[in-house]
Design an enzyme around this catalytic site. Sequence first.
Site, PDB file in Angstrom:
ATOM      1  N   SER A 257       0.862  -1.185   0.000  1.00  0.00           N
ATOM      2  CA  SER A 257       0.000   0.000   0.000  1.00  0.00           C
ATOM      3  C   SER A 257       0.895   1.231   0.000  1.00  0.00           C
ATOM      4  CB  SER A 257      -0.877   0.022   1.245  1.00  0.00           C
ATOM      5  OG  SER A 257      -0.073   0.306   2.372  1.00  0.00           O
ATOM      6  N   LYS A 258       0.269   2.382  -0.039  1.00  0.00           N
ATOM      7  CA  LYS A 258       1.013   3.636  -0.016  1.00  0.00           C
ATOM      8  C   LYS A 258       1.976   3.691   1.165  1.00  0.00           C
ATOM      9  CE  LYS A 258      -0.536   7.877  -2.029  1.00  0.00           C
ATOM     10  NZ  LYS A 258      -0.878   7.385  -3.354  1.00  0.00           N
ATOM     11  N   ARG A 259       1.569   3.083   2.248  1.00  0.00           N
ATOM     12  CA  ARG A 259       2.326   3.183   3.493  1.00  0.00           C
ATOM     13  C   ARG A 259       3.673   2.444   3.432  1.00  0.00           C
ATOM     14  NH1 ARG A 259       2.115  -0.028   7.296  1.00  0.00           N
ATOM     15  NH2 ARG A 259       0.428  -1.164   6.305  1.00  0.00           N
TER      16      ARG A 259
END
Length: 486
Positions: A257-259
């Site tokens: 994910s973006k994280r």
Amino acid sequence: MANKKVRVRFAPSPTGDLHVGNIRTALFDWAYARHTGGTFIFRIEDTDTTRVTDEYIAAAIDTLRWLGLQWDEGPKVGGDYGPYLQSQRMDVYAHWAQKFLDQKDAYYCYCTPAELEARRDAQRAANVAPGYDGQCRNLTAAQIAGYKDEGRLPVIRMRMPDGETTFVDQIRGEMSFDHKFVPDFVLVRGDGSPLYTLAVAVDDILMKVTHILRGEDLLSSTPRQIRVYQAMGVALEDYPTFAHLPFVMGQDNTKLSKRNGEVSIAWYREAGYLPEAICNYLALLGWSPGEDRENITMQELTELFTVERVNSSPARFDMKKLEAINGDKIRALTLDDFLERSLPFLKTARVITGSDEEIALVKSALPIIQERITRLNEIPAMLKFLFVKGFAVEADSVAKVSDAASKDVLKRALADLTPLTGWTHTSIESVLRASLIEELGLKPRVAFGSIRIAVTGSTVSPPLFESMELLGKNACLERISAALAL
Ligand code: GLU
Ligand code: ZN
């Protein structure tokens, strides 16, 4: 199946920018088609018009092109089995849904979402796997008339017979799904729009797809697709062969994910990753060319790619490795190619407007930074000093050239460089070394640090003496004088 010409498809539903997982799938599909001399089909699964927009479709097309994954059939290029946008094939899906109804493979289901939800809750409470319970399988004419009077809009459901579905996945081996866990599923919504399972299965058959390489997240939908093939009357030997690619996990082993690793390919493009570096790196996510090789070209990928070399365990996304590969690919560029790829970054950052003189200066400066950068978006900051009008030392570096020690360095440099005639990086270096290091006994970092800030305005720049040569004598002396006056 063995002698059939290979046809593989990449079939995204662009509900946003294509991400790392999509592109890894596209790359493997493409490589498999190229390796086998088969056909690479690009199909847009846009039946869910509320989530797929024209903009995302255009972006997906652009991204695939940018990456060099040219398709043989699909949007823009056409082909014998089009159209390749599912939104333009709605009549095809309606035809098959009707046929399944006529054959009694499918039936109308009048249950409302609230009723379904209530029954699922009851199943959960009774510890039964929640799923459609077959309530509408055998409605009487009177029941149907009653629902119609209420104005209910039915969905069309596929009847799943008792038993199990078994198939051989080329990566995971034999897979078996007990139909106890595959309830009757929806083919067409109440508003008449087809669902993914119907459209994907119908198109894979009609487009004569022979191999389906796709993400593991779709594994559980396979028995439903096979059920559609059966209802279509497809012979067993004409079923596509499935190969489900391992998940791509983030750096911390949770879902990407973006994280834990940026996901959108558009982001990588803007950050100055080369398409061949992205493809090279993504190829290693779940596949290996063998012999611990990590740096491969697109040509080598197509030569070496086989499904046998795809691993079934999850792959972990490693940004550091991608960066390292990107740096390698940048160093491998010819000067002209490097120039061409750098210019958009310099223009976007407004470092240059694109005049011939500017481009010539960029070209002479690129060799001194080619070894030093890992992303193209580092170039503007590195080369800005050559182009700034109204030059000034960056605010946070002013203090570093204003102290007494720096002034001494700059004064001495100015005095010794002024009479220098041949302005080359070697002559500049020998003058400055002789006076600042040998005579004054300064540490190189201290001596050259001050000059770097005075000349380039910042602490980050390409090698100092080469930079000074490129900038020219007048500009260098002017900037050193100006820094002295701070
Ligand atoms: N359109 C589906 C998705 O993007 C993939 C279809 C497939 O590969 O079977 O999730
Ligand atoms: Zn029902």
